[in-house]
Each structure stands twice: as C-alpha cells, then as structure tokens.
Design a protein around this motif. Structure first.
Motif, mmCIF file in Angstrom:
data_model
loop_
_atom_site.group_PDB
_atom_site.id
_atom_site.type_symbol
_atom_site.label_atom_id
_atom_site.label_comp_id
_atom_site.label_asym_id
_atom_site.label_seq_id
_atom_site.Cartn_x
_atom_site.Cartn_y
_atom_site.Cartn_z
ATOM 1 N N PRO A 128 0.585 -1.359 0.048
ATOM 2 C CA PRO A 128 0.035 -0.067 -0.151
ATOM 3 C C PRO A 128 0.769 1.372 -0.041
ATOM 4 O O PRO A 128 2.096 1.295 0.260
ATOM 5 C CB PRO A 128 -0.746 -0.313 1.127
ATOM 6 N N GLU A 130 0.802 3.797 1.800
ATOM 7 C CA GLU A 130 1.089 4.007 3.314
ATOM 8 C C GLU A 130 2.442 3.237 3.842
ATOM 9 O O GLU A 130 2.775 3.484 4.900
ATOM 10 C CB GLU A 130 0.250 3.859 4.346
ATOM 11 N N TYR A 155 4.933 1.781 8.362
ATOM 12 C CA TYR A 155 3.453 2.336 8.117
ATOM 13 C C TYR A 155 3.710 3.803 8.243
ATOM 14 O O TYR A 155 3.966 4.247 9.407
ATOM 15 C CB TYR A 155 2.537 1.429 8.706
ATOM 16 N N ALA A 160 -1.918 5.515 7.660
ATOM 17 C CA ALA A 160 -2.286 4.042 7.680
ATOM 18 C C ALA A 160 -3.038 3.752 8.894
ATOM 19 O O ALA A 160 -2.651 3.840 10.167
ATOM 20 C CB ALA A 160 -1.255 3.210 7.487
ATOM 21 N N ARG A 196 -4.245 -3.749 6.184
ATOM 22 C CA ARG A 196 -3.611 -3.430 4.787
ATOM 23 C C ARG A 196 -3.011 -4.788 4.431
ATOM 24 O O ARG A 196 -2.366 -5.484 5.036
ATOM 25 C CB ARG A 196 -2.371 -2.502 5.042
ATOM 26 N N THR A 226 -2.073 -9.950 5.407
ATOM 27 C CA THR A 226 -2.827 -8.842 5.805
ATOM 28 C C THR A 226 -2.261 -8.546 7.143
ATOM 29 O O THR A 226 -2.086 -9.365 7.757
ATOM 30 C CB THR A 226 -4.290 -9.209 5.910
#
Length: 610
Positions: free
Chosen positions: A233, A235, A272, A276, A280, A304
C-alpha cells in the motif's frame, strides 16, 4: 343473321385453299419435307456435349465420395501432453499419412509457435531452422511419418495456447498444391513457480516491520528470468530489502535462474506512515519476463496486517491536497501540518522534521520570502522541536495544533534548478507515558512538479522599433479611410520542452485580415468562417528561448467609432503541454486596440477622428 348455304361455304373455302389451277388440294395426304443438314448437326452436337458433361460431373462426385479415391489423400493428426504447467517442458507430436490411392509427389511441413513458447528439441531436425520448415519430399501410398517437438510454455496463468503445423502437399496425379492445418490447443492452468508471503498480524505506524517473500521452482527443470514484484500500500515505506531491488525506487527483483526445486527468500523492511489505519494487504506477484521485459504473470500471494492507530496522529497538506500536484513559477506552495495526541498518555520529546528535496541541489524556493512557521531551518530541512513548539516537550492527551508555512516558487527558473519540490514529513518521539518508546513515523510524501516558465505577450504596432512605418493609412485612424496595423505575438520558455503550443484570438467583425503573416517557428493561419487567428507550434524546445509571429489587420472606422480606440483583436488565449509535468499550461492576454502603448512613434494617435 342470314344463314349461309352449302354452295356459299364451298366458294369461300375454294377462295382460301385453291391452287394456281383453281383446284383444292387433297387434305387427306400430307408430304413431309426433309430438314436442314446444319440443324441436324447442331442438335447432335448439343446432345453429345450434354452426355460428356453428365459423365464428367458423375466422375467428380464418385471421386469426392470415395468411389475412386479420397478427397484428402493426406491425413493428419496430433498428440499433446496433458496437464501442461507454465515453465515445464512438454512434448507434442504431429502425424501425417498418405491415405489416398495415388502417391504424394511433394510434402512440406511448417511449424507455427506462440511468442511465449521456448522450443527445446525437434525430432527430426527441421530442414530450415529459421522458419521451422521440414521438407519431407514424396510419400508413397499408405506411408506415414511424424514430427515431435519439445518445449516450454512461459505463458500467463491461466491461458489457452495453440501450436499449428501447416502441411503443403501435391498429389502425384495433380499439378497444383493443397494445404492442411493441424492445430493443438493447450490449456495452461498452473505454473512451476510457487510463492508465499508472511508478515506481522498487527503493526503501529512508525514501527519497523518485515515481510518475507518465498519463491520456489517446483519443477525438475531450470526456470529462467523470474520477476518478483512486491505489491504494498502507499502508506508503507520501504526502508531496506535483502537482496536489494533491481533499481532504486522499484519494488522488483529479477532472478536470472532458479534451479530445480530451488527456493529464493526476499526480506523487505519498512514502516507504515501516519495515515495508515486498519487492515492493509501486502502481496507478491511472480512472473516470467522475456527479453523485452514483457511480463507473463504466474502466481500471487498476499498477507494482511492490521495497522493500529498510534498515539500521535498527524498529516501533511500542500495547497489543499494530500496528493502529488503541479505548481507554476511565481506561485506559492502553502503547506499545513496538523497534529494531535489521540492516546491516553503524555508524549515526551515530540518533534516534526520536514525534508524538502528534488532532482537537483537547488530548489526553486524563494527562501527570502518564505514563511517557515517558526521552524529551525538547516539547508532544505525544517525542524519543529520543543524549542520551536514548547508544547512538544510534554504533549498531553487530546492536545492538537497546526503548523502553517508558505514557500514561494521563484519566477526565474535557471539551469540546474530542481524540476520538483518533494515534501517528506516525519515525526519523532522519545517516550509515551512512563515507557521509553523512541520511534520515527513518516507521512506519505507529496511531490509538487514545477511547470515550465512559459510566458506570452502581444501588442499591435504601426511603426517598427527603428521608426519605420509598417502600417498604412492615416494615423490616427479616420472615419471612412482604411488604416493597417501589425499584430505581434511572442512566447518565451526555458525550463521544459513544450508541445502543441497554440495562440488564438477572434477578430472583431469590422476588422479585416490582410493575409500578411510571419512566424519564426510554426505557422499562422486564419479561418474566414470563425474569424479565428491561430499560431500553431508543434514543439518548442528549451534551445529556443523565445519566438515571434506577426499578422496584419485593417480597419475602416465609422461615425459611431469617433472619439474612442478601435478594437483590433479580442482576448488572446495561449496553451501548451509541459512534457515533464504532463500539465496543460496556459496564459491569457487582454484585447488589443489602436492605443498602441508599446509603439512610441504612434503614441497618442489611436483615437478615431472624423
């Protein structure tokens, strides 16, 4: 009507049928005259041709239905392996047989392979290895043969691929070639490459975390040119990786070779950012790549991580946005840093550090006019600690605040100046409550690309700078008499290559186009229907710092125009595409009149008179 007598009827018949001698012929005896020889010949010829046609068509249908021989004397078939996996070698056989009643005089086979198929072996070897053609030659009745190839599909999973062989042959009793195509369809639903990824179930913004990607070649053959890409991601900021990535700034690793059964592990470290929160997903995608770096995806794996909101919440906004953007020279970048303690403990030793960077050492920031919001500046780094913000020494629960700063962009962009300003904000803290917890939390960076220093101008003139008259007619303009002027357009640019430059205006209804134009670059045109003047420049490189175009106009004032300046053009629009920022840059210029403020010789001679 009166009825005729028998004598009257006989007289009428005699008048119709009587011969030259006055006698009626004997109707009970008729003589047949012999027909023409030519007619008899034509009739017999037509009958003979009809019989030959019937025989020929009958022979054709007998042949085509197998009465004499098959319609396709060459019979082909193919064998394909089952359960083919991408990256695994498999074998395919193409068979041929002369099942006809006549020999085949010549036979040739050409193999067609998909781009993602790697040929490893052939049996027999092709006559022409470049075109993959086998010249088989003649084939007697009942004879057969085969071509076997081995190879590896490096195809996308799942997908369906085809291999084709084109057979070209000539039967011994024919003078033309025939063709037959044999096709093998292969369904690829699995790969020899396997991937897994593991990481933390929970994480705090700013905490250092690690993800491990495992990639394995599960086949008994070597796997080459394997690409592994990390899908993280926005972030998540990568702080390190082992092994290192292919290139700085990319999340990709290429392995030139994986031996049979070999496993490669990739460890990615990162943090992160402050934005965030929540679950994620981090994933790994594995693909084969060819020489052109085209990817053929094989498999993916994901994990995850639940990012739990930290005690310090903060964010960065530039010109009202938290995303990348563009800025024009002379404009101002206005940034805001908002922060809050969302926890239940006092935070000690809080500080914010904003690092401004670019693709060159010199940033396009006018520091003399900048407002840095009370920060301590060291070069291009701004720091707010407890000396700049006393509340940061002991930042209590529910406390919050905002830091505002403004950074003017210089108008004069010189060579060696950065094309962008990158905002990288981080927060550091020493202790939360009674627990020492030194950490660094990053915000997602924001990049502001600086558009080129594109400028444009326009004016009208009657005299040149040397005092030479280029206009004609009375000055000031007089009712009922025609005066001509020259309109001058200029553009300047020195920072980025511009494309599709267009400068346009609309001529007022009573202004005439003279047709006189010049252009140092590009072309000037006039549309008589829309009355739009356009200067088009396909490309304006920085090697041409400025360019000019001109065109002529003529006016013939009327009584209603007396006592005022006469309008020569409507407002002027200028636009072009900055090839670096991909932004559409534009300028606007006001109307032009006979006032001619830039023409010293014509000064004070623009008002229409009688």
């Amino acid at each position: 009507m009166k009825r005729k007598t028998n004598e009257q009827i006989k007289e009428e018949l005699r008048a119709i049928y009587a011969g030259h001698d006055g006698e009626i012929p004997d109707m009970t005896r008729l003589e047949t005259r012999e027909g023409s020889r030519l007619t008899r010949f034509l009739v017999r010829t037509i009958l003979a041709l009809g019989i030959l046609s019937v025989v020929a068509w009958g022979g054709f249908f007998v042949w085509s239905r197998g009465g004499i021989g098959p319609s396709r004397p060459l019979e082909t078939s193919s064998d394909a392996a089952d359960g083919v996996r991408s990256g695994q070698e498999a074998f395919y056989t193409f068979r041929y047989e002369n099942g006809g009643n006549a020999p085949i005089a010549s036979l040739e086979a050409t193999l067609s392979l998909p781009a993602d198929f790697v040929l490893t072996s052939t049996n027999p070897a092709p006559t022409d290895e470049t075109t993959l053609t086998w010249t088989i030659g003649s084939l007697a009745r009942g004879s057969d043969g085969s071509i076997t190839i081995g190879g590896v599909f490096r195809s996308e999973v799942p997908s369906t691929q085809t291999i084709q062989t084109l057979f070209t042959y000539r039967p011994g009793n024919f003078s033309s070639d025939f063709q037959s195509i044999e096709t093998v369809s292969v369904n690829i639903e699995d790969s020899v490459l396997d991937a897994t990824i593991s990481g933390p179930e929970k994480a705090l913004p700013g905490d250092e975390v690690a993800y491990v990607v495992n990639v394995q070649n599960t086949s008994a053959d070597e796997a080459t040119n394997v690409l592994v890409s990390l899908m993280a991601p926005e972030e998540f900021t990568i702080t390190g990786a082992e092994p290192t990535t292919d290139e700085t700034g990319t999340n990709a690793w290429t392995f030139n070779s994986l031996a049979p059964g070999e496993l490669k592990a990739i460890t990615v470290n990162g943090r992160y950012t402050s934005s965030a929160e929540g679950e994620r997903s981090v994933g790994a995608r594995v693909a084969f790549v060819n020489e052109q770096r085209m990817e053929f995806p094989q498999t993916e794996a994901t994990t995850t991580t639940d990012v739990v909101g930290g005690d310090v919440a903060f964010g960065l906004v530039v010109n009202g946005k938290s995303s990348d953007q563009t800025v024009d020279p002379g404009d101002t970048l206005r940034a805001s840093i908002d922060y809050a303690n969302n926890g239940n403990e006092t935070i000690r030793g809080l500080a914010f550090v904003l690092v401004l960077s670019g693709d060159a050492a010199t940033l396009p920031i006018d520091w003399a006019r900048a407002n840095i919001g009370g920060a301590v500046r060291s070069g291009n780094t701004l720091t707010w600690d407890d000396t700049a913000v006393p509340a940061f020494k002991e930042f209590s629960p529910s406390d919050s605040g905002v830091i505002d700063l403004s950074l003017p962009i210089v108008s004069d962009l010189r060579a060696g100046t950065s094309n962008a300003v990158v905002f990288s904000l981080s927060a550091t803290l020493d202790q939360i409550g009674a627990i020492e917890s030194p950490r660094t939390i990053d915000a997602s960076p924001i990049t502001a690309l600086v558009n080129s220093d594109f400028q444009s101008s326009a004016h009208a003139e009657y005299y040149t700078a040397d005092g030479e008259a280029i206009g004609t007619g009375p000055l000031p303009p007089v009712v009922g008499q025609t005066t001509t002027y020259r309109v001058v357009w200029r553009v300047a640019n020195s920072f980025h290559l511009l494309e599709g430059l267009r400068m346009t205006t609309n001529l007022p209804p009573k202004v005439a186009w003279t047709g006189k134009t010049t252009a140092e670059i590009g072309t000037v045109s006039f549309d008589e229907t829309t009355r739009i003047v356009t200067w088009s420049v396909p490309s304006l490189p920085i090697s041409i710092p400025g360019a000019e175009a001109t065109f002529g106009v003529a006016v013939t004032p009327e009584e209603s125009d007396v006592g005022a300046f006469y309008k020569l053009t409507n407002a002027i629009a200028v636009e072009a595409k900055d090839t670096f920022t991909k932004d559409q840059v534009s300028n606007g210029i006001d109307i032009l009149t006979t006032e001619l403020p830039e023409d010293e010789e014509a000064a004070g001679k623009g008002v229409v008179t009688k």
